[in-house]
Enzyme design. Sequence first.
Site, mmCIF file in Angstrom:
data_model
loop_
_atom_site.group_PDB
_atom_site.id
_atom_site.type_symbol
_atom_site.label_atom_id
_atom_site.label_comp_id
_atom_site.label_asym_id
_atom_site.label_seq_id
_atom_site.Cartn_x
_atom_site.Cartn_y
_atom_site.Cartn_z
ATOM 1 N N SER A 83 0.799 -1.229 0.000
ATOM 2 C CA SER A 83 0.000 0.000 0.000
ATOM 3 C C SER A 83 0.829 1.275 0.000
ATOM 4 O O SER A 83 0.268 2.371 0.025
ATOM 5 C CB SER A 83 -0.947 0.003 1.210
ATOM 6 O OG SER A 83 -0.228 -0.204 2.396
ATOM 7 N N THR A 185 -2.034 3.601 3.878
ATOM 8 C CA THR A 185 -1.181 4.781 3.913
ATOM 9 C C THR A 185 -0.370 4.814 5.202
ATOM 10 O O THR A 185 -0.914 4.508 6.262
ATOM 11 C CB THR A 185 -2.095 6.024 3.912
ATOM 12 O OG1 THR A 185 -2.836 6.015 2.708
ATOM 13 C CG2 THR A 185 -1.314 7.311 4.040
ATOM 14 N N THR A 203 1.702 7.086 0.242
ATOM 15 C CA THR A 203 0.787 5.990 -0.112
ATOM 16 C C THR A 203 0.844 5.688 -1.610
ATOM 17 O O THR A 203 1.241 6.545 -2.412
ATOM 18 C CB THR A 203 -0.665 6.398 0.242
ATOM 19 O OG1 THR A 203 -1.521 5.276 0.104
ATOM 20 C CG2 THR A 203 -1.180 7.516 -0.650
ATOM 21 N N ARG A 213 -6.184 9.418 -10.532
ATOM 22 C CA ARG A 213 -6.854 9.721 -9.264
ATOM 23 C C ARG A 213 -5.806 10.070 -8.192
ATOM 24 O O ARG A 213 -4.792 9.409 -8.045
ATOM 25 C CB ARG A 213 -7.685 8.522 -8.820
ATOM 26 C CG ARG A 213 -8.407 8.698 -7.480
ATOM 27 C CD ARG A 213 -7.614 8.176 -6.305
ATOM 28 N NE ARG A 213 -8.380 8.209 -5.058
ATOM 29 C CZ ARG A 213 -7.861 7.981 -3.871
ATOM 30 N NH1 ARG A 213 -6.594 7.700 -3.752
ATOM 31 N NH2 ARG A 213 -8.609 8.037 -2.782
ATOM 32 N N VAL A 214 -6.078 11.126 -7.446
ATOM 33 C CA VAL A 214 -5.214 11.518 -6.337
ATOM 34 C C VAL A 214 -6.055 11.536 -5.072
ATOM 35 O O VAL A 214 -7.180 12.053 -5.079
ATOM 36 C CB VAL A 214 -4.589 12.915 -6.599
ATOM 37 C CG1 VAL A 214 -3.873 13.435 -5.364
ATOM 38 C CG2 VAL A 214 -3.629 12.853 -7.781
ATOM 39 N N GLY A 215 -5.528 10.972 -4.008
ATOM 40 C CA GLY A 215 -6.266 10.926 -2.741
ATOM 41 C C GLY A 215 -5.906 12.077 -1.823
ATOM 42 O O GLY A 215 -5.420 13.126 -2.259
ATOM 43 N N ASP A 216 -6.133 11.860 -0.549
ATOM 44 C CA ASP A 216 -5.903 12.909 0.446
ATOM 45 C C ASP A 216 -4.429 13.049 0.840
ATOM 46 O O ASP A 216 -4.006 14.120 1.281
ATOM 47 C CB ASP A 216 -6.710 12.599 1.719
ATOM 48 C CG ASP A 216 -6.313 11.252 2.313
ATOM 49 O OD1 ASP A 216 -6.230 10.263 1.555
ATOM 50 O OD2 ASP A 216 -6.065 11.176 3.534
ATOM 51 N N THR A 236 -5.733 8.228 7.216
ATOM 52 C CA THR A 236 -5.645 7.038 6.386
ATOM 53 C C THR A 236 -7.062 6.618 6.028
ATOM 54 O O THR A 236 -8.008 6.966 6.716
ATOM 55 C CB THR A 236 -4.899 5.906 7.133
ATOM 56 O OG1 THR A 236 -4.857 4.742 6.312
ATOM 57 C CG2 THR A 236 -5.553 5.556 8.443
ATOM 58 N N GLY A 237 -7.190 5.882 4.935
ATOM 59 C CA GLY A 237 -8.526 5.453 4.526
ATOM 60 C C GLY A 237 -8.995 6.173 3.276
ATOM 61 O O GLY A 237 -8.175 6.657 2.489
ATOM 62 N N GLY A 239 -9.636 8.517 0.805
ATOM 63 C CA GLY A 239 -9.151 9.876 0.658
ATOM 64 C C GLY A 239 -10.218 10.886 0.265
ATOM 65 O O GLY A 239 -10.188 12.029 0.719
HETATM 66 N N1 ASP Z 1 -5.832 7.661 1.972
HETATM 67 C C1 ASP Z 1 -5.288 7.008 0.837
HETATM 68 C C2 ASP Z 1 -5.974 7.479 -0.393
HETATM 69 O O1 ASP Z 1 -7.158 7.741 -0.374
HETATM 70 C C3 ASP Z 1 -5.321 5.537 0.819
HETATM 71 C C4 ASP Z 1 -5.608 4.827 2.056
HETATM 72 O O2 ASP Z 1 -5.182 5.229 3.144
HETATM 73 O O3 ASP Z 1 -6.272 3.801 1.947
HETATM 74 O O4 ASP Z 1 -5.308 7.519 -1.400
#
Ligand code: ASP
Length: 324
Positions: A83, A185, A203, A213-216, A236-237, A239
């Site tokens: 990850s 992450t 991450t 795609r870009v996350g948080d 985490t999680g 985004g």
């Molecule tokens: N937060 C990260 C994202 O959304 C991935 C994750 O933590 O699962 O890219």
Amino acid sequence: MLKRRSFLKRTTLLGSMLGGWPLFSTLARQGLQAPGHATVISTWNHGIPANARAWQILAAGGTPVDAAEGGVRVVESDPDNSSVGIGGRPDRDGRVTLDASIMAPDGNCGAVAALEHIENPISVARKVMEDTPHVMLVGDGALQFALEQGFTKKNLLTEASRQAWQQWLKNAEYKPVINIENHDTIGLLVQDADGHIAGACTTSGLAYKMHGRVGDSPIIGAGLFVDDEVGGATATGMGEAVIKVAGSHTVVELMRQGYEPCEACREAVKRITRKEPRYKELQVGFLALRKDGLTGGFAIHQGFNYALMTAADNNRMVNADSLL
Ligand code: ASP
């Protein structure tokens, strides 16, 4: 509180007398280590080796930024971690694209998003912070910058990740996974013996995401935020859910208002659940470190844990409370 110099002098001396980090942590367990006020906290199981490395860097005289960067690099460079960094799950086109951000006690920050072929995106993010007038570089521009800075181009798609992706392609169902193998992450917050705070977050993002795609995680204020007057937070999680509430910035602002770290994380989680009708299908976890050294975390679902390292706590996993 011990002054930074005496913390470092004593910890470095003990470390070198005893030949390195493992014995140094034994000393911590025996209560012989200089306490200082250093704290390192990071998401998921992979936080243990990341914290240990960050602590070692602090003990050797490194800055909080050195420690934050060095700590998460351990996880980025682990090919068995699916990850973060090399070995990270690819997007739906089979491309490993990495997001990372870093923030210093003086408020300076840097980030890269959708960066391919570079094993340690956090170090590129640091270069963006320190060597450019910008905060974020993305995609090809980020890669070009990294190569100019001497980073090496690598294939980040390991055989295990390639096989998992090909398996996924059979149905190509896109479904966010909660607590993926208990790592995801890595967000890491560090406070040195003088109380200064820095953070890093890195991450490979959601597995099999749309290309681009870009996350948080690389977004300052979403996946990471540090205000050295107040504290730091990381996420985490899912985004998208974190970005919508500017999650890490929200946690820090709540701590500014007097919330304890765990309560601040809980309140940020509740904001998400108020706005996301399908919140039960996704996981978000926040982690926070306040200026007085207090730490806490909170998640939507059970199963989010984090690694906490202080002189007193050595380096141990803590299960975060959750809403569900
Ligand atoms: N937060 C990260 C994202 O959304 C991935 C994750 O933590 O699962 O890219």
